[in-house]
Write an enzyme that holds these catalytic residues in place. Structure first.
Site, PDB file in Angstrom:
ATOM      1  N   CYS B  75       0.827  -1.216   0.000  1.00  0.00           N
ATOM      2  CA  CYS B  75       0.000   0.000   0.000  1.00  0.00           C
ATOM      3  C   CYS B  75       0.858   1.261   0.000  1.00  0.00           C
ATOM      4  O   CYS B  75       0.331   2.360  -0.154  1.00  0.00           O
ATOM      5  CB  CYS B  75      -0.922  -0.009   1.213  1.00  0.00           C
ATOM      6  SG  CYS B  75      -1.444  -1.665   1.663  1.00  0.00           S
ATOM      7  N   CYS B 198     -13.066   0.442   7.981  1.00  0.00           N
ATOM      8  CA  CYS B 198     -12.151  -0.068   6.945  1.00  0.00           C
ATOM      9  C   CYS B 198     -12.203   0.792   5.693  1.00  0.00           C
ATOM     10  O   CYS B 198     -13.274   1.232   5.265  1.00  0.00           O
ATOM     11  CB  CYS B 198     -12.539  -1.486   6.540  1.00  0.00           C
ATOM     12  SG  CYS B 198     -12.703  -2.635   7.917  1.00  0.00           S
ATOM     13  N   SER B 199     -11.032   0.988   5.054  1.00  0.00           N
ATOM     14  CA  SER B 199     -11.006   1.666   3.762  1.00  0.00           C
ATOM     15  C   SER B 199     -11.571   0.717   2.704  1.00  0.00           C
ATOM     16  O   SER B 199     -11.548  -0.496   2.872  1.00  0.00           O
ATOM     17  CB  SER B 199      -9.578   2.090   3.414  1.00  0.00           C
ATOM     18  OG  SER B 199      -8.727   0.972   3.369  1.00  0.00           O
ATOM     19  N   ILE B 201     -12.441  -0.824  -1.375  1.00  0.00           N
ATOM     20  CA  ILE B 201     -11.762  -1.257  -2.597  1.00  0.00           C
ATOM     21  C   ILE B 201     -12.067  -0.211  -3.667  1.00  0.00           C
ATOM     22  O   ILE B 201     -13.234   0.156  -3.857  1.00  0.00           O
ATOM     23  CB  ILE B 201     -12.239  -2.667  -2.983  1.00  0.00           C
ATOM     24  CG1 ILE B 201     -11.630  -3.674  -2.003  1.00  0.00           C
ATOM     25  CG2 ILE B 201     -11.887  -3.002  -4.419  1.00  0.00           C
ATOM     26  CD1 ILE B 201     -12.197  -5.060  -2.118  1.00  0.00           C
ATOM     27  N   LYS B 320     -10.075   6.163   3.948  1.00  0.00           N
ATOM     28  CA  LYS B 320     -11.414   5.717   4.317  1.00  0.00           C
ATOM     29  C   LYS B 320     -12.491   6.243   3.369  1.00  0.00           C
ATOM     30  O   LYS B 320     -13.335   5.493   2.908  1.00  0.00           O
ATOM     31  CB  LYS B 320     -11.723   6.161   5.756  1.00  0.00           C
ATOM     32  CG  LYS B 320     -13.157   5.936   6.197  1.00  0.00           C
ATOM     33  CD  LYS B 320     -13.460   4.456   6.348  1.00  0.00           C
ATOM     34  CE  LYS B 320     -14.944   4.155   6.324  1.00  0.00           C
ATOM     35  NZ  LYS B 320     -15.496   4.125   4.953  1.00  0.00           N
ATOM     36  N   HIS B 324      -9.135   3.982  -1.548  1.00  0.00           N
ATOM     37  CA  HIS B 324      -7.773   3.469  -1.387  1.00  0.00           C
ATOM     38  C   HIS B 324      -7.392   2.541  -2.536  1.00  0.00           C
ATOM     39  O   HIS B 324      -7.343   1.323  -2.368  1.00  0.00           O
ATOM     40  CB  HIS B 324      -7.662   2.759  -0.030  1.00  0.00           C
ATOM     41  CG  HIS B 324      -6.305   2.255   0.312  1.00  0.00           C
ATOM     42  ND1 HIS B 324      -5.136   2.812  -0.186  1.00  0.00           N
ATOM     43  CD2 HIS B 324      -5.909   1.218   1.112  1.00  0.00           C
ATOM     44  CE1 HIS B 324      -4.100   2.145   0.304  1.00  0.00           C
ATOM     45  NE2 HIS B 324      -4.542   1.172   1.076  1.00  0.00           N
TER      46      HIS B 324
END
Lengths: 132, 379
Positions: B75, B198-199, B201, B320, B324
């Site tokens: 990442c 959670c970030s 997709i 977020k 991402h």
């Protein structure tokens, strides 16, 4: 997880016997196996030893969204385990009531099926831990 | 940069060209000025079956035969590519280079995408044993809660604030205000982290143009100065770290960038930090020195990281809410820092922004890369 057989098999000493290593220079215990002690590098030599089968939980999480191959187990616990010789690694926690999975809980090694790769693929076995 | 989101109608290469052309126009350069290309991309082989991204970038942008190099650090691929571009100019090898970041993540199923992202951790000893990438951050969150009393509501406050910032960012994936209750009522992914911790997709690409300081005036009236750069590595597996509640690689980078730049964390006006999960933002604002260890959760809950507060954190919406696309994120953070320092961040502008920081993490902290920027149009 679609792992080719050699990927699973070459780890059998670690996954079946919990074989790790200890540096003869600084005394640090490592699991899984390493080739070089990151603290001593060329000054130390790593000797392979069977790790102790007891330890404690350092952190834990109950997984609800499971990855492929683990769906039937969800929800299930994973934890960072610290063995009695100080080696730390990640493992599943099984056969333990939810309320007993907590910081500092004593755990011991159990041998279990880890995952299978479809109906025709290899079945991978290895270590998990249970609260004692 | 492209808008971040689910791009069902555009491909990897179309996003690359859109972001690249945008950056070249914005920088005021012409294609013939460019001397090299660096690209951040984590897992195109898993996401779209394509490798050799360096060559693809040069080809699709029409920049053959310029040297073009892909950088991969999970990442942190974008941040690392940016640093390599910076080093190539700082070394004197080139005067003008382009740095892109790109990821096309929605062409495969969510399950396959999760497996691809899991490769940022330790495949043989974390994923094999049933861990997911969210679970690895959940293990850090749990320990942080045990050691410092951080609460799930405090973590949720990071997501709420980042969604609020994204409302004013036209490039963000989500334009939806959320509340603490929304986060608390979203289902557990890996306890204590819930879906809205959670970030997502995301598809997206971002590009910036780097230029030697003495030449920047030829192209831009509002150049932004890179005043320091640092990168550090740590163990691939979370379990091997010195601490579960702090990323040592981040701390080392922070120490280096502030020393080299001769400023302190308190002088930073705006920072884009790596909030792949809300606990990531809490640890980042502590490890970077904005708040004391253990106080990041409370600071977030008290609004000290909101727009134009003590330090404005993740004005873009962060990972977020801006989204991402893993290889693009580190470059997007730089784009946001530039917009803030040029006063072009529209509805999310930080007042009188002078210094900006970007913080990009690979895996669960095995790579960290931090950059400091200064407004370059006044001395």
């Amino acid at each position: 997880m679609n792992q080719a057989l050699p990927l699973i098999w070459r780890r059998n000493l670690e996954r079946y016997q919990l074989k790790g290593c200890v540096c003869n220079s600084c005394g640090t215990a490592y699991f899984p196996l390493r080739k070089i002690c990151p603290k001593c590098r060329s000054r130390g030599k790593l000797e392979q030893v069977i790790m102790p089968h007891g330890g404690k939980i350092v952190s834990y999480s109950c997984i609800h969204a499971a990855p492929s191959g683990f769906e039937v187990e969800a929800p299930y616990f994973v934890a960072i385990i610290e063995l009695d010789n100080g080696a730390r690694f990640l493992s599943q926690i099984v056969d333990s009531p939810n309320e007993k999975v907590k910081d500092g809980a004593r755990v011991k090694l159990v041998f279990r099926k880890i995952c299978e790769d479809g109906a025709e693929g290899a079945i991978a076995y290895g270590f998990k831990f249970k609260v004692v | 940069m492209t808008k971040f989101g689910e791009h069902w109608t555009s491909s990897f290469r179309e996003m690359v060209v859109e972001a690249g052309a945008h950056a070249i126009r914005d920088a005021g350069i012409e294609g013939k000025d460019l001397e090299a290309i660096y690209g951040g991309c984590m897992a195109s082989g898993r996401f779209i079956g394509q490798e050799h991204i360096g060559a693809l970038l040069a080809d699709q942008m029409g920049f053959n035969p310029l040297p073009s190099t892909r950088c991969e650090a999970a990442c942190a691929s974008g941040g690392v590519a940016f640093r390599e571009g910076f080093i190539s100019v700082a070394s004197g090898m080139y005067d003008v280079v382009a740095v892109g970041g790109v990821e096309k993540m929605t062409d495969i199923s969510t399950e396959d995408a999760a497996l691809a992202l899991g490769g940022a951790g330790d495949q043989e000893w974390e994923l094999f044993n049933g861990a997911t990438f969210p679970a690895i951050y959940a293990l850090m969150a749990r320990r942080h809660m045990i050691d410092y009393g951080t609460t799930e509501e405090q973590l949720a406050a990071c997501a709420v604030k980042n969604h609020a910032n994204a409302l004013n960012n036209e490039f963000a994936q989500y334009h939806r205000k959320i509340t603490i209750e929304d986060v608390m009522n979203s289902g557990y992914i890996a306890e204590p982290l819930k879906l809205l911790d959670c970030s997502p997709i995301t598809d997206g690409a971002a590009t910036v143009i780097l230029c030697a300081t003495e030449k920047a005036g030829e192209f831009s009236e509002k150049p932004v100065e890179i005043i320091s750069s640092a990168q550090a590595s740590d163990t691939l597996s979370l379990a091997d770290r010195e601490s579960l509640t702090s990323l040592k690689a981040t701390r080392i980078c922070a120490d280096q960038v502030f020393k080299r730049a001769g400023i302190t964390a308190s002088q930073v006006d705006v920072a884009e930090v790596h909030d792949c999960f809300t606990i990531g933002e809490v640890m980042a604002i502590e490890d970077l020195g904005f708040f004391k260890k253990g106080e990041g959760g409370k600071a977030s809950e008290d609004g000290e990281t909101a727009l134009n507060s003590k330090v404005s954190i993740n004005t873009s919406g962060g990972l977020k809410a801006c989204g991402h696309p893993v290889g693009a994120t580190g470059v997007k953070q730089v784009v946001e820092a530039c917009w803030q320092l040029r006063g072009e961040a529209k509805g999310r502008q930080v007042d009188e922004a002078e210094y900006a920081l970007t913080h990009n993490v690979g895996g669960s902290g095995a790579t960290a890369v931090v950059h400091l920027f200064k407004r370059g149009d006044r001395k």
